[in-house]
Design a protein around this motif. Structure first.
Motif, PDB file in Angstrom:
ATOM      1  N   ALA A  92      -4.662 -16.430  28.407  1.00  0.00           N
ATOM      2  CA  ALA A  92      -4.816 -17.889  28.426  1.00  0.00           C
ATOM      3  C   ALA A  92      -4.212 -18.452  29.701  1.00  0.00           C
ATOM      4  N   TRP A  93      -4.854 -19.456  30.259  1.00  0.00           N
ATOM      5  CA  TRP A  93      -4.440 -20.033  31.534  1.00  0.00           C
ATOM      6  C   TRP A  93      -4.030 -21.494  31.348  1.00  0.00           C
ATOM      7  N   SER A  96      11.304 -17.090  36.585  1.00  0.00           N
ATOM      8  CA  SER A  96      11.791 -16.081  35.640  1.00  0.00           C
ATOM      9  C   SER A  96      10.972 -16.008  34.355  1.00  0.00           C
ATOM     10  N   ASP A  97      10.393 -17.132  33.916  1.00  0.00           N
ATOM     11  CA  ASP A  97       9.587 -17.112  32.690  1.00  0.00           C
ATOM     12  C   ASP A  97       8.127 -17.482  32.956  1.00  0.00           C
ATOM     13  N   ASN A  98       7.705 -17.362  34.205  1.00  0.00           N
ATOM     14  CA  ASN A  98       6.308 -17.684  34.526  1.00  0.00           C
ATOM     15  C   ASN A  98       5.446 -16.440  34.364  1.00  0.00           C
ATOM     16  N   TYR A  99       5.125 -16.171  33.103  1.00  0.00           N
ATOM     17  CA  TYR A  99       4.339 -14.973  32.814  1.00  0.00           C
ATOM     18  C   TYR A  99       2.893 -15.115  33.259  1.00  0.00           C
ATOM     19  N   PHE A 100       2.403 -16.306  33.478  1.00  0.00           N
ATOM     20  CA  PHE A 100       1.017 -16.522  33.892  1.00  0.00           C
ATOM     21  C   PHE A 100       0.744 -15.854  35.245  1.00  0.00           C
ATOM     22  N   ARG A 103       2.896 -13.799  36.895  1.00  0.00           N
ATOM     23  CA  ARG A 103       3.398 -12.421  36.936  1.00  0.00           C
ATOM     24  C   ARG A 103       2.310 -11.425  36.561  1.00  0.00           C
ATOM     25  N   VAL A 104       1.550 -11.734  35.520  1.00  0.00           N
ATOM     26  CA  VAL A 104       0.599 -10.735  35.026  1.00  0.00           C
ATOM     27  C   VAL A 104      -0.512 -10.471  36.033  1.00  0.00           C
ATOM     28  N   TYR A 105      -0.931 -11.482  36.793  1.00  0.00           N
ATOM     29  CA  TYR A 105      -1.977 -11.235  37.777  1.00  0.00           C
ATOM     30  C   TYR A 105      -1.429 -10.665  39.075  1.00  0.00           C
ATOM     31  N   MET A 106      -0.143 -10.887  39.348  1.00  0.00           N
ATOM     32  CA  MET A 106       0.466 -10.317  40.546  1.00  0.00           C
ATOM     33  C   MET A 106       0.856  -8.855  40.347  1.00  0.00           C
ATOM     34  N   THR A 107       1.154  -8.471  39.094  1.00  0.00           N
ATOM     35  CA  THR A 107       1.634  -7.104  38.842  1.00  0.00           C
ATOM     36  C   THR A 107       0.764  -6.308  37.878  1.00  0.00           C
ATOM     37  N   GLY A 108      -0.096  -6.977  37.114  1.00  0.00           N
ATOM     38  CA  GLY A 108      -0.916  -6.268  36.130  1.00  0.00           C
ATOM     39  C   GLY A 108      -0.260  -6.116  34.778  1.00  0.00           C
ATOM     40  N   THR A 123       6.677  -8.413  31.308  1.00  0.00           N
ATOM     41  CA  THR A 123       7.917  -7.711  30.973  1.00  0.00           C
ATOM     42  C   THR A 123       8.377  -8.227  29.607  1.00  0.00           C
ATOM     43  N   LEU A 124       9.338  -7.566  29.011  1.00  0.00           N
ATOM     44  CA  LEU A 124       9.853  -8.009  27.712  1.00  0.00           C
ATOM     45  C   LEU A 124      10.442  -9.411  27.798  1.00  0.00           C
ATOM     46  N   GLY A 125      10.992  -9.756  28.952  1.00  0.00           N
ATOM     47  CA  GLY A 125      11.617 -11.067  29.103  1.00  0.00           C
ATOM     48  C   GLY A 125      10.701 -12.124  29.671  1.00  0.00           C
ATOM     49  N   CYS A 126       9.535 -11.722  30.143  1.00  0.00           N
ATOM     50  CA  CYS A 126       8.589 -12.668  30.750  1.00  0.00           C
ATOM     51  C   CYS A 126       7.193 -12.359  30.236  1.00  0.00           C
ATOM     52  N   CYS A 127       6.867 -12.938  29.105  1.00  0.00           N
ATOM     53  CA  CYS A 127       5.598 -12.658  28.438  1.00  0.00           C
ATOM     54  C   CYS A 127       5.271 -13.806  27.492  1.00  0.00           C
TER      55      CYS A 127
END
Length: 395
Positions: free
Chosen positions: A35-36, A255-259, A261-266, A269-273
């Motif tokens: 989701a975006w 630190s909590d921007n999982y949006f 992070r997921v496209y930058m790293t694939g 993390t447990l703390g950022c999701c």
């Protein structure tokens, strides 16, 4: 004697071709693998409770699951693309199974060494369309594949993968700067890291890439939204994207921007999701997951088939497209929303534009908008790609 039709202008033909490609892509593929839209803002505005009956666009299902944590009575997730509902169904099946490690490897890391075995154990619980989709696509979770992550599949994931790999090859240090940015421990460190990152990512190639309709189509951005941005934002699409990224990465904690992070790293993390991937939320989600049901149809089609007194509507940004392509369908959708609204029902939506021009005049006197609330919250949006956030109550 019949007169010949005047030849269509090249610009009109290009627009029609873009629209045709967009419809073909969206009718043939999984578009959104995550989701975006930032559910943290949504929940502040909607104030869901045990009496809430929510109707929403499915997208990738992340936010529908997030809303369950507020204990609503029911959530109806509606999407024209059955693949988006298939994605939600697989997430629900893994939550029901109750194995957090498998859920997180599949949707947290985006891969699982035994992905086929994990799928086989939940396959029979899925609907026939969902089985049809995943029987052919479950290898999206194969960690030994070229892309190595589910989050680089689907059209939005493909776009992220292509852009990332192109930049990494052109600018070898981009990946290192991205890591510095994601590991920043303060806004000051973020700003320093982003200065370095920004210098690396922007150049002739990235500016050219942003102007390509194919890329925007893969990301799920239709031509009407591109036009909204071009017409309303100084500097057009390129400056819009640059300014949005700068705001997200220099004004909001990473630190909590999982949006992003997921496209930058694939992976997360447990703390950022997303909240549905946090272990402490699994008992509540498992006990409530059956309150969430999905439907492959339009929003109007759902409301015709399942009329009721719904308390919340989450429309995402699809009305931008309706406003540009089918104003009659837009008015019809609004009439159905109002006819199926409980007293004081709440409506949440986003737009590529900065105002409410897409809302029909005949509707505005029947709902009340709260720009004083949404404008401030919009500045806290961790995604940062929309032009505006809108929230209304039915009068």
């Amino acid at each position: 004697m019949l007169k010949e039709s005047p030849p269509r202008r090249p610009v009109q033909m290009l627009k029609s071709a873009h629209d045709l490609v967009f419809r073909h892509v969206h009718n043939s593929n999984l578009i959104y693998n995550t989701a975006w839209e930032d559910p943290r803002l949504d929940r502040q505005l909607m104030k869901l409770d045990a009496n809430s009956r929510v109707v929403m666009i499915t997208s990738a299902g992340c936010n529908a699951l997030d809303y369950l944590l507020d204990n609503p009575a029911e959530i109806h997730a509606v999407d024209m693309n059955y693949r988006q509902n298939a994605l939600l169904e697989l997430k629900q099946a893994l939550i029901r199974q109750g194995n957090f490690e498998e859920l997180f490897e599949m949707f947290g890391f985006g891969s699982h060494a035994e992905y086929a075995f994990v799928y086989d154990r939940v396959r029979k619980t899925l609907s026939e369309p969902a089985r049809k989709f995943w029987d052919k696509r479950i290898s999206f979770f194969n960690p030994t594949s070229l892309k190595k992550s589910f989050y680089y599949h689907g059209t939005s994931g493909i776009a992220a993968y292509v852009m990332g790999n192109a930049l990494f090859k052109l600018r070898p240090n981009v990946k290192n700067f991205a890591t510095c940015l994601l590991d920043a421990r303060s806004l000051e460190e973020q700003r320093d890291a982003y200065e370095l990152f920004e210098r690396e990512i922007w150049g002739p190639f990235s500016n050219w890439l942003l102007r390509q309709p194919t890329l925007m189509t893969l990301l799920g951005v239709p031509r009407p939204q591109i036009k909204l941005i071009q017409d309303s934002y100084p500097g057009g699409l390129t400056d819009y994207v640059k300014d949005k990224l700068r705001h997200v990465f220099t004004e909001l904690p990473i630190s909590d921007n999982y949006f992003w992070r997921v496209y930058m790293t694939g992976s997360y993390t447990l703390g950022c999701c997303p909240n549905y991937l946090k272990q402490e939320n699994q008992p509540a989600l498992k006990s409530r997951v059956d309150r969430l049901k999905s439907y492959t149809t339009t929003l109007s089609g759902f409301l015709r088939e399942y009329p009721g007194q719904y308390t919340h509507f989450v429309l995402l940004d699809h009305q931008d497209w309706l406003a540009a392509h089918d104003t009659e369908a837009l008015r019809d959708e609004w009439e159905l929303i109002l006819a199926n609204s409980a007293p004081g029902a709440k409506i949440l939506m986003r737009s590529a534009g900065v105002n409410l021009d897409f809302v029909p005049d005949s509707i505005r006197s029947r709902v009340r908008f709260f720009p004083e609330r949404t404008e401030a919250l919009h500045q806290l949006d961790r995604v940062g790609t929309y032009g505006s956030l809108h929230f209304a109550e039915v009068l």
